[in-house]
Design an enzyme around this catalytic site. Structure first.
Site, PDB file in Angstrom:
ATOM      1  N   HIS A  61      30.216  53.947  -1.970  1.00  0.00           N
ATOM      2  CA  HIS A  61      29.201  53.297  -2.808  1.00  0.00           C
ATOM      3  C   HIS A  61      27.781  53.799  -2.506  1.00  0.00           C
ATOM      4  O   HIS A  61      27.110  54.311  -3.401  1.00  0.00           O
ATOM      5  CB  HIS A  61      29.310  51.773  -2.675  1.00  0.00           C
ATOM      6  CG  HIS A  61      28.203  51.034  -3.363  1.00  0.00           C
ATOM      7  ND1 HIS A  61      28.013  51.088  -4.738  1.00  0.00           N
ATOM      8  CD2 HIS A  61      27.211  50.244  -2.873  1.00  0.00           C
ATOM      9  CE1 HIS A  61      26.956  50.352  -5.048  1.00  0.00           C
ATOM     10  NE2 HIS A  61      26.455  49.839  -3.947  1.00  0.00           N
ATOM     11  N   HIS A  86      20.938  51.291   1.763  1.00  0.00           N
ATOM     12  CA  HIS A  86      20.494  50.087   1.037  1.00  0.00           C
ATOM     13  C   HIS A  86      21.256  48.803   1.372  1.00  0.00           C
ATOM     14  O   HIS A  86      20.734  47.706   1.204  1.00  0.00           O
ATOM     15  CB  HIS A  86      20.445  50.327  -0.479  1.00  0.00           C
ATOM     16  CG  HIS A  86      21.767  50.296  -1.185  1.00  0.00           C
ATOM     17  ND1 HIS A  86      22.580  51.383  -1.279  1.00  0.00           N
ATOM     18  CD2 HIS A  86      22.405  49.296  -1.827  1.00  0.00           C
ATOM     19  CE1 HIS A  86      23.669  51.062  -1.968  1.00  0.00           C
ATOM     20  NE2 HIS A  86      23.585  49.795  -2.317  1.00  0.00           N
ATOM     21  N   GLU A  90      21.715  44.169   5.255  1.00  0.00           N
ATOM     22  CA  GLU A  90      22.375  42.954   4.779  1.00  0.00           C
ATOM     23  C   GLU A  90      23.784  42.792   5.382  1.00  0.00           C
ATOM     24  O   GLU A  90      24.216  41.702   5.710  1.00  0.00           O
ATOM     25  CB  GLU A  90      22.473  43.003   3.250  1.00  0.00           C
ATOM     26  CG  GLU A  90      22.813  41.663   2.669  1.00  0.00           C
ATOM     27  CD  GLU A  90      23.201  41.778   1.198  1.00  0.00           C
ATOM     28  OE1 GLU A  90      23.666  40.771   0.668  1.00  0.00           O
ATOM     29  OE2 GLU A  90      23.079  42.869   0.621  1.00  0.00           O
ATOM     30  N   ASP A  91      24.498  43.918   5.529  1.00  0.00           N
ATOM     31  CA  ASP A  91      25.918  43.850   5.927  1.00  0.00           C
ATOM     32  C   ASP A  91      26.182  44.010   7.430  1.00  0.00           C
ATOM     33  O   ASP A  91      27.295  43.785   7.884  1.00  0.00           O
ATOM     34  CB  ASP A  91      26.721  44.942   5.190  1.00  0.00           C
ATOM     35  CG  ASP A  91      26.755  44.699   3.689  1.00  0.00           C
ATOM     36  OD1 ASP A  91      26.469  43.558   3.289  1.00  0.00           O
ATOM     37  OD2 ASP A  91      27.054  45.632   2.933  1.00  0.00           O
ATOM     38  N   ASP A 152      22.110  51.372  -8.186  1.00  0.00           N
ATOM     39  CA  ASP A 152      23.123  50.523  -7.546  1.00  0.00           C
ATOM     40  C   ASP A 152      23.920  49.762  -8.614  1.00  0.00           C
ATOM     41  O   ASP A 152      25.145  49.705  -8.592  1.00  0.00           O
ATOM     42  CB  ASP A 152      22.393  49.550  -6.599  1.00  0.00           C
ATOM     43  CG  ASP A 152      23.323  48.552  -5.934  1.00  0.00           C
ATOM     44  OD1 ASP A 152      24.383  48.967  -5.441  1.00  0.00           O
ATOM     45  OD2 ASP A 152      22.989  47.352  -5.910  1.00  0.00           O
ATOM     46  N   ASP A 272      24.408  57.003 -39.814  1.00  0.00           N
ATOM     47  CA  ASP A 272      23.672  57.784 -38.805  1.00  0.00           C
ATOM     48  C   ASP A 272      24.358  57.652 -37.443  1.00  0.00           C
ATOM     49  O   ASP A 272      23.836  57.070 -36.519  1.00  0.00           O
ATOM     50  CB  ASP A 272      22.193  57.389 -38.747  1.00  0.00           C
ATOM     51  CG  ASP A 272      22.010  55.894 -38.600  1.00  0.00           C
ATOM     52  OD1 ASP A 272      22.990  55.162 -38.826  1.00  0.00           O
ATOM     53  OD2 ASP A 272      20.911  55.452 -38.253  1.00  0.00           O
TER      54      ASP A 272
END
Length: 738
Positions: A61, A86, A90-91, A152, A272
């Site tokens: 990812h 990124h 957080e993880d 992301d 179109d």
């Protein structure tokens, strides 16, 4: 066996990392490659035990997000490093301070911005809106935060297959509500189109597949048409010594579907389906003249539609987009959109904000994108409304097209589309807006609510006695005007709210009821108010009679003898279901639970059995069942995720549901008789209403009837479409609000 798999995965991770380095290589400076390698290793180590929902290693990812940043947005080393890292803070155990020490303050600031706006699907409405506000705050510091966030989101949408249906709907709805317009605003047109297409793929899968299939089937014919169309243009442009490329590209599936929906036409009638793009390689000072010369050549061969000329070269769009668009009639009688631009304009159109920097001179004026970002910043600084109100205001304001107007001295002002004379007054200065009486537009006197047109010249008339009123909010569209008017009104509202609360407390004391959270919430629902503040304000203003609380007390006593727990969101619904059925469940079974749990079918989309549906917990009307394709679904799912509950139909043939059919065709004697015969006699369907309008031999009819489910409706539609003279039979939604 597992060792082999891990070895294969390790090789695949390295292959993806090398591919990233390869696309980044052209602009890497001294120490950049080392820094990217360090970020990659940090991310790899941090995520080594983690896997995505699809079962793939998590590192795929961040690598994919970094790849999108370079290849599709055109960002540099700082963004690659930030994209790779990124999710790390957080993880994992790593802190922002660690990032700052190892990768420098710029990267740390971007990661900090990205970490603050993660977890969009946290429990609670305002949480989602608050995250969006935080994301925009980072615009003031570094626009790369939002660009990486868009990358992301794009990768998450590309890999949405492995998520649950519920998550697919929530993430898709939020994407179309916020991220696609944001990509558009930052000039990322191809990303915006892909996000829209992916939204359609996961919310209206059948429609998406049908249009994609039809585009595949017509590909050969389309390519031949484009070849024939551009042949004379290529020859003429070559004769005039232009250095150019001509591309033909189909419209996105989402925009084709939008056209079909808006104009109520089948795929075959969307003429179109594609646009021709002529891209010139010319020097900056010759750009404008060259584009107009090419326009002249195109219109020598093909007749233009005068209403469809768009000149974004003289006045670029607010996101920096420059191009000359015209729609011309081909020799085979089809309208074709032709876009004329230079290589510089094309790169800005494809890569938006990032490309804009590449072409910016040090002494250049503030660009349109920077003006827009400055407006975002102003809006954030001025705004102290609720988060949800802010998001709605932001969307209507800054994702719209613009109107170009002039001051009495000839200074150009760019305002949102639909702006009024009052918006213009506030744009000049807050004091001028607050005391605005009216305006002169092109020397003629007009009211405050006059909607401005391109090219208008405006002079504002003021009076020291004039003050903002609530009525003004009805016709201003710019965020600056709205927030300043609200600011004036807020002080007044504060006083009235405090008075109202005092009156309610006094009344409740007389009735021996405590004013606590539960009572406040019950009062709010009883008086149909969205918030307690609104309730107290209405009491203070005199809109709600405080003596009505006596009736509320009686009703509350009745209720306390009845149901145990009021359903206010998905969590309380699950508790209630458990009590009713005795089992854990987050699914509402439509048909079975009717007598035990309050729910109604939403009038905005009239769902019937067979439709893909979801339940929405309203403030005071119980649960409403909506189709996932309902016009209100996107807003409900993206803003009120915590109130969404899963729902499905149980087979109940004896119940009839209301559905609407739109029928068009050529009028003839006995047609209505033939239609009603099939509906009433042959299929034994009850009709509630039928309206038919005939004009010059063409008729359009709307029939409301009762059916058992979608299969029943399909049989009926097939039978009706076979009646002589009928051209089209489609289902329609009654467009009332949720």
């Amino acid at each position: 066996m597992e060792t082999v798999d891990l070895e294969l995965e390790r090789k695949e991770i390295l292959r993806r990392y090398r591919r990233l380095l390869k696309v980044a290589k052209p602009f890497l400076k001294d120490n950049d490659a080392k820094l990217i390698k360090k970020a990659f290793n940090t991310s790899l180590e941090a995520h080594k035990e983690m896997r995505r929902k699809s079962g793939e290693p998590y590192i795929y990812h961040p690598l994919a997000v970094a790849q999108i940043c370079v290849e599709e947005i055109g960002l540099g080393t700082t963004s690659i490093v930030s994209a790779l890292l990124h999710d790390v803070v957080e993880d994992t155990e790593l802190e922002i301070e660690d990032i700052d020490r190892d990768f420098g303050p710029k990267v740390a600031k971007i990661i900090d911005g990205l970490t603050k706006i993660s977890g969009v699907f946290e429990y609670g409405t305002s949480q989602q809106a608050e995250n969006f506000r935080k994301m925009l705050l980072t615009l003031s510091d570094d626009v790369r935060v939002i660009l990486i966030k868009i990358a992301d989101r794009l990768h998450n949408m590309r890999t949405l297959e492995s998520m649950s249906r519920n998550q697919q709907l929530k993430i898709s709805s939020e994407t179309i509500y916020i991220y696609a317009p944001l990509a558009h605003r930052l000039g990322l047109y191809s990303i915006k189109s892909e996000l829209e297409d992916l939204y359609l793929k996961y919310t209206e899968g059948d429609i998406y597949k049908q249009i994609a299939e039809k585009l595949r089937e017509t590909k050969a014919a389309r390519e031949k048409f484009i070849k024939d169309f551009i042949a004379p243009l290529e020859k003429e442009l070559t004769d005039h010594s232009f250095d150019f490329v001509i591309k033909g590209r189909p419209k996105s599936i989402y925009s084709i579907w939008n056209k079909m929906k808006k104009q109520k036409i089948p795929f075959e009638e969307v003429y179109d389906l594609f646009a021709i793009r002529i891209i010139l390689n010319t020097r900056l000072e010759h750009e404008k003249a060259a584009c107009w010369q090419v326009y002249s050549i195109v219109t020598d061969f093909y007749k233009p539609n005068p209403d469809r000329l768009r000149d974004w070269i003289s006045t670029p769009r607010a996101n920096g987009y420059e191009s000359l668009h015209t729609t011309v009639m081909s020799k085979t009688g089809q309208w074709v959109e032709v876009q004329i631009r230079t290589e510089r304009m094309d790169e800005i159109a494809e890569k938006g904000y990032a490309a804009h920097w590449k072409y910016k001179d040090n002494g250049a004026q503030e660009s349109a994108v920077e003006v827009w970002i400055r407006r975002v910043r102003e809006m954030l600084e001025q705004d102290n409304s609720s988060a949800i109100e802010f998001v709605d205001d932001f969307r209507t304001n800054l994702f719209n097209e613009e109107v170009f107007v002039f001051t009495p001295k000839g200074e150009l002002k760019i305002l949102p589309h639909g702006a009024t004379a009052l918006d213009f007054a506030f744009d000049i200065h807050t004091e001028i807006g607050s005391h605005c009486l009216g305006a002169k537009v092109n020397q003629k006197l007009v009211p405050l609510s006059y909607i401005l047109n391109n090219g208008d010249q405006i002079e504002i008339l003021t009076s020291s006695k004039q003050k903002p009123s609530e009525d003004w909010l009805r016709f201003v569209v710019s965020s600056k005007a709205r927030s300043k008017i609200k600011e004036y009104l807020r002080e007044d509202k504060k006083k009235l709210t405090a008075q109202g609360k005092e009156m309610v407390e006094r009344k409740l004391r007389q009735l021996h009821i405590d004013l606590n959270n539960i009572t406040t919430n019950q009062l709010r629902a009883y008086f149909n108010c969205k918030t307690p503040i609104e309730l107290f304000y209405k009491v203070g203003k005199g809109f709600v009679d405080v003596n009505e609380i006596n009736k509320f007390k009686n009703l509350r006593q009745e209720k306390s003898n009845g149901k145990s727990e009021e359903i206010s969101d998905a969590k309380t619904f699950e508790n209630q279901i458990k009590k009713v059925r005795g089992v854990e469940s987050d699914m509402l079974l439509i048909g079975e639970d009717m007598d035990r749990i309050d729910y109604i079918l939403a009038k905005c989309c009239n769902p019937i059995p067979g439709d893909d549906v979801f339940g929405f917990v309203t403030v005071n009307e119980g649960i409403k069942i909506h189709r996932t394709s309902c016009p209100n679904a996107v807003e409900l799912m993206s803003n009120y995720g915590y109130r969404i509950i899963k729902a499905k139909w149980t087979s109940q043939k004896e119940i009839a549901f209301l559905a609407g059919l739109r029928i068009t065709g050529t009028d003839r004697v006995g047609l209505v008789n033939d239609l009603t015969k099939i509906i009433s006699n042959e299929l034994k369907v009850n009709m509630r209403s039928i309206t038919i309008d005939t004009n010059d031999g063409i008729f359009e009819g709307y029939i409301m009837l009762f059916v058992h489910d979608t299969k029943h409706l399909e049989i009926l539609m097939k039978k009706l479409s076979k009646v002589a003279g009928i051209v089209n039979v489609t289902r329609f939604d009654s467009q009332t609000t949720a």
